[in-house]
Design a protein around this motif. Structure first.
Motif, PDB file in Angstrom:
ATOM      1  N   THR A  28      14.082  49.569  10.698  1.00 51.40           N
ATOM      2  CA  THR A  28      15.040  50.008  11.711  1.00 51.40           C
ATOM      3  C   THR A  28      15.311  51.503  11.571  1.00 51.40           C
ATOM      4  O   THR A  28      14.824  52.159  10.647  1.00 51.40           O
ATOM      5  N   ALA A  29      16.110  52.032  12.473  1.00 47.40           N
ATOM      6  CA  ALA A  29      16.278  53.484  12.565  1.00 47.40           C
ATOM      7  C   ALA A  29      16.916  54.100  11.329  1.00 47.40           C
ATOM      8  O   ALA A  29      16.721  55.296  11.072  1.00 47.40           O
ATOM      9  N   ASP A  30      17.676  53.335  10.550  1.00 52.62           N
ATOM     10  CA  ASP A  30      18.277  53.920   9.345  1.00 52.62           C
ATOM     11  C   ASP A  30      17.404  53.733   8.099  1.00 52.62           C
ATOM     12  O   ASP A  30      17.811  54.068   6.986  1.00 52.62           O
ATOM     13  N   SER A  46      16.259  50.845   6.850  1.00 47.63           N
ATOM     14  CA  SER A  46      16.341  49.508   6.267  1.00 47.63           C
ATOM     15  C   SER A  46      15.573  48.512   7.131  1.00 47.63           C
ATOM     16  O   SER A  46      15.455  48.673   8.342  1.00 47.63           O
ATOM     17  N   HIS A  79      18.680  49.737  15.685  1.00 48.51           N
ATOM     18  CA  HIS A  79      19.225  51.077  15.477  1.00 48.51           C
ATOM     19  C   HIS A  79      19.682  51.281  14.038  1.00 48.51           C
ATOM     20  O   HIS A  79      20.068  52.395  13.669  1.00 48.51           O
ATOM     21  N   GLY A  80      19.637  50.230  13.238  1.00 49.29           N
ATOM     22  CA  GLY A  80      20.005  50.342  11.827  1.00 49.29           C
ATOM     23  C   GLY A  80      20.559  49.036  11.308  1.00 49.29           C
ATOM     24  O   GLY A  80      21.711  48.694  11.600  1.00 49.29           O
ATOM     25  N   TYR A  92      21.221  48.184   8.144  1.00 49.56           N
ATOM     26  CA  TYR A  92      22.283  48.429   7.158  1.00 49.56           C
ATOM     27  C   TYR A  92      23.576  48.860   7.824  1.00 49.56           C
ATOM     28  O   TYR A  92      24.644  48.304   7.548  1.00 49.56           O
ATOM     29  N   GLN A  93      23.493  49.844   8.703  1.00 48.64           N
ATOM     30  CA  GLN A  93      24.739  50.373   9.276  1.00 48.64           C
ATOM     31  C   GLN A  93      25.443  49.318  10.132  1.00 48.64           C
ATOM     32  O   GLN A  93      26.664  49.289  10.196  1.00 48.64           O
TER      33      GLN A  93
END
Length: 223
Positions: free
Chosen positions: A10-12, A14, A30-31, A33-34
């Motif tokens: 993903t974008a972050d 992870s 998009h992330g 983890y976030q």
């Protein structure tokens, strides 16, 4: 029945997994983890540590999936030296060989993933000194327990994939599982989902979401 999945970054940075049957990712592209950090840790776990300071926490997760939410919970519990009893139900668990390819331990500098995924189903396992895990393989509709929980991480696939898990009767069941003052957190903020939560007797709060997600939901069971 093991999930048919493929991994993606993903974008972050992870990982998430994409369920090939539902064609849905387990986390935000998009992330991962976030998203998990915002929805389940910041809005669920951390407030519960403050609201219930003098007791071990009991957490229930709908959809164990990649184990990311459990890993983040274990990490935070260890930092705070708080004991957490973590229960999760999943009808389509990941195969161990797939889980071994997830990058979470490398991403966070932890060693939780083998313990989370290789532990047996339907029996309690000590992941570390602060987290005890019990995974149940099966449908949420068939899940029964006498335990009650301080937090529910409601992480089912989207309503377009699993509409039966977002109906009023499911949230009535979740409300029965919550202790007074307990919280259910989820990424889905659709209006009819909020209505179903309210009809189940929960107090619905909208909160700012992670990147590219305007709103997420925390629902509270009053005493």
């Amino acid at each position: 029945m093991k999930a048919d999945i493929r991994l993606m970054v993903t974008a972050d940075g992870s990982h998430t997994a994409v369920n090939q049957v539902f064609d849905k990712p387990y986390h935000s592209i998009h992330g991962a983890y976030q998203e998990s950090q915002r929805v389940y840790i910041e809005l669920g776990l951390l407030p519960a540590f403050d609201i219930f300071p003098d007791t071990d926490l009991h957490i229930f997760e709908m959809g164990f999936g990649t184990g990311l939410n459990a890993l983040l919970t274990a990490r935070e519990a260890q930092i705070r030296q708080r004991r957490v009893f973590y229960s999760a139900v999943d009808a389509y668990p990941m195969a161990i060989d797939d889980a071994r390819q997830l990058n979470y331990d490398a991403f966070f500098g932890t060693d939780y993933l083998p313990k989370l995924h290789e532990s047996p189903w339907n029996e309690p396992v000590a992941v570390d000194t602060c987290l005890a895990l019990t995974k149940y393989e099966g449908n949420l509709q068939d899940f029964h327990t006498t335990n009650r929980f301080h937090v529910i991480y409601f992480d089912a696939f989207a309503p377009t994939a699993q509409p039966e898990l977002w109906e009023q009767d499911i949230f009535e069941k979740m409300a029965r599982l919550l202790l007074p003052g307990g919280m259910l957190t989820t990424y889905c903020s659709r209006s009819y989902v909020q209505r179903n939560m309210r009809s189940a007797g929960l107090i619905v709060e909208k909160h700012s979401g992670p990147l590219h997600k305007r709103d997420v939901i925390r629902a509270v069971k009053m005493g």
